[in-house]
Motif scaffolding. Structure first.
Motif, PDB file in Angstrom:
ATOM      1  N   ALA A 130       0.829  -1.210   0.000  1.00  0.00           N
ATOM      2  CA  ALA A 130       0.000   0.000   0.000  1.00  0.00           C
ATOM      3  C   ALA A 130       0.863   1.259   0.000  1.00  0.00           C
ATOM      4  O   ALA A 130       0.549   2.246  -0.684  1.00  0.00           O
ATOM      5  N   LEU A 131       1.953   1.234   0.759  1.00  0.00           N
ATOM      6  CA  LEU A 131       2.833   2.399   0.803  1.00  0.00           C
ATOM      7  C   LEU A 131       3.590   2.580  -0.509  1.00  0.00           C
ATOM      8  O   LEU A 131       3.712   3.700  -1.020  1.00  0.00           O
ATOM      9  N   ARG A 143      -1.569   3.446  -2.508  1.00  0.00           N
ATOM     10  CA  ARG A 143      -3.010   3.201  -2.529  1.00  0.00           C
ATOM     11  C   ARG A 143      -3.457   2.923  -1.096  1.00  0.00           C
ATOM     12  O   ARG A 143      -2.990   1.967  -0.478  1.00  0.00           O
ATOM     13  N   LEU A 144      -4.330   3.786  -0.567  1.00  0.00           N
ATOM     14  CA  LEU A 144      -4.771   3.684   0.829  1.00  0.00           C
ATOM     15  C   LEU A 144      -3.572   3.706   1.777  1.00  0.00           C
ATOM     16  O   LEU A 144      -3.558   3.029   2.813  1.00  0.00           O
ATOM     17  N   ALA A 145      -2.574   4.499   1.429  1.00  0.00           N
ATOM     18  CA  ALA A 145      -1.315   4.487   2.176  1.00  0.00           C
ATOM     19  C   ALA A 145      -1.496   4.972   3.611  1.00  0.00           C
ATOM     20  O   ALA A 145      -0.941   4.382   4.549  1.00  0.00           O
ATOM     21  N   ILE A 146      -2.261   6.041   3.804  1.00  0.00           N
ATOM     22  CA  ILE A 146      -2.436   6.568   5.159  1.00  0.00           C
ATOM     23  C   ILE A 146      -3.201   5.567   6.021  1.00  0.00           C
ATOM     24  O   ILE A 146      -2.837   5.314   7.181  1.00  0.00           O
ATOM     25  N   LEU A 147      -4.248   4.974   5.461  1.00  0.00           N
ATOM     26  CA  LEU A 147      -4.986   3.949   6.195  1.00  0.00           C
ATOM     27  C   LEU A 147      -4.065   2.786   6.547  1.00  0.00           C
ATOM     28  O   LEU A 147      -4.139   2.229   7.655  1.00  0.00           O
ATOM     29  N   ALA A 148      -3.182   2.426   5.635  1.00  0.00           N
ATOM     30  CA  ALA A 148      -2.249   1.324   5.887  1.00  0.00           C
ATOM     31  C   ALA A 148      -1.334   1.639   7.063  1.00  0.00           C
ATOM     32  O   ALA A 148      -1.020   0.754   7.871  1.00  0.00           O
ATOM     33  N   LEU A 189       2.458  11.999   5.244  1.00  0.00           N
ATOM     34  CA  LEU A 189       1.668  11.861   4.016  1.00  0.00           C
ATOM     35  C   LEU A 189       0.387  12.684   4.098  1.00  0.00           C
ATOM     36  O   LEU A 189      -0.006  13.362   3.136  1.00  0.00           O
ATOM     37  N   ARG A 190      -0.267  12.639   5.251  1.00  0.00           N
ATOM     38  CA  ARG A 190      -1.522  13.379   5.419  1.00  0.00           C
ATOM     39  C   ARG A 190      -1.292  14.882   5.279  1.00  0.00           C
ATOM     40  O   ARG A 190      -2.040  15.575   4.573  1.00  0.00           O
ATOM     41  N   LEU A 191      -0.259  15.388   5.931  1.00  0.00           N
ATOM     42  CA  LEU A 191       0.030  16.820   5.844  1.00  0.00           C
ATOM     43  C   LEU A 191       0.426  17.220   4.429  1.00  0.00           C
ATOM     44  O   LEU A 191       0.063  18.305   3.952  1.00  0.00           O
ATOM     45  N   SER A 192       1.156  16.351   3.753  1.00  0.00           N
ATOM     46  CA  SER A 192       1.556  16.639   2.376  1.00  0.00           C
ATOM     47  C   SER A 192       0.336  16.770   1.473  1.00  0.00           C
ATOM     48  O   SER A 192       0.255  17.680   0.634  1.00  0.00           O
ATOM     49  N   ARG A 193      -0.628  15.902   1.661  1.00  0.00           N
ATOM     50  CA  ARG A 193      -1.816  15.940   0.809  1.00  0.00           C
ATOM     51  C   ARG A 193      -2.711  17.123   1.147  1.00  0.00           C
ATOM     52  O   ARG A 193      -3.361  17.686   0.263  1.00  0.00           O
TER      53      ARG A 193
END
Length: 240
Positions: free
Chosen positions: A171-172, A176-181, A231-235
């Protein structure tokens, strides 16, 4: 969380009085081995504590990057006798997490936002793939870590958690769904610490290696969570 878990790891290493053989396999004949072991433990505690304060957070993150890179390099000393990939990956995963703290506080943070999250994501993803493969390659060792009271067969849990590591890694890497992962993977690490390491540490409180195992698992949990935050902050920045 990385600060707390690193402090715990440092204390466990300090009380053991030497490098922990499972995570810091420096050569027995290394000059000044014991003083360096105490220095390493002290720096773990100080850098972990430094992460709690904004004024020291950046230098603390740099210190942790250097320390865990050194621990990863220590596995090269036993390269011919064991397969070092799991040990190297555990420390590089922690480096990825600590690097996100440094990147967010670096004077070059604006430039790092362009590629830093991708590097952290792929780096931890590759490490997670190694973790998953290690569960299969060293299946018997993984099965021995499964508590007897868990329902089902030990092989099932060993393969199930190995598949979990692989899923997080994929996922990372493919994003795909990386943050959830990262969140689900962190929950898995928490279960490892609570079910596989902590009971033995509580029942054998004088065996500091068990406490170190609990702590290093929480360190990797924290690193994965930090990658997810990065990742969340980047998005969020990209949306804005």
């Amino acid at each position: 969380m990385l600060g707390f878990s690193t402090v715990c790891f440092g204390i466990a290493c300090f009380l053991q009085g030497d490098f922990t053989i499972f995570w810091q396999p420096f050569p027995e004949g290394m000059p000044f081995r014991q003083p360096l072991a105490f220095l390493s433990s002290t720096l773990l505690v100080l850098s972990g504590a430094g992460l709690f304060f904004s004024r020291t957070r950046r230098i603390a993150a740099i210190t942790q990057i250097v320390l865990f890179l050194a621990y990863a390099a220590s596995w090269l000393s036993v390269f011919r006798s064991v397969q070092p990939w799991l040990g190297i990956a555990e420390h590089l995963a922690t480096v990825a997490g600590a690097a996100t703290v440094w990147a967010r506080l670096s004077p070059e943070s604006a430039r790092l936002w362009h590629f830093g999250p991708t590097v952290a994501r792929i780096a931890y993803g590759c490490c997670s793939i190694v973790f998953g493969l290690a569960h299969v390659v060293a299946l018997e060792g993984t099965m021995s870590m499964v508590p007897a009271w868990l329902p089902g067969d030990a092989m099932f849990w060993a393969l199930f958690t190995g598949a979990g590591h692989l899923a997080v890694g994929i996922a990372l890497i493919v994003d795909r769904l990386a943050i959830l992962a990262t969140r689900l993977g962190s929950l898995m690490y928490l279960c490892f610490a609570a079910f596989a390491w902590l009971p033995g540490a509580v029942t054998h409180p004088d065996q500091w290696l068990r406490w170190a195992g609990t702590a290093i698992t929480l360190v990797m949990l924290s690193a994965l969570w930090l990658v997810g935050d990065y990742l969340r902050l980047s998005r969020q920045r990209n949306v804005e």
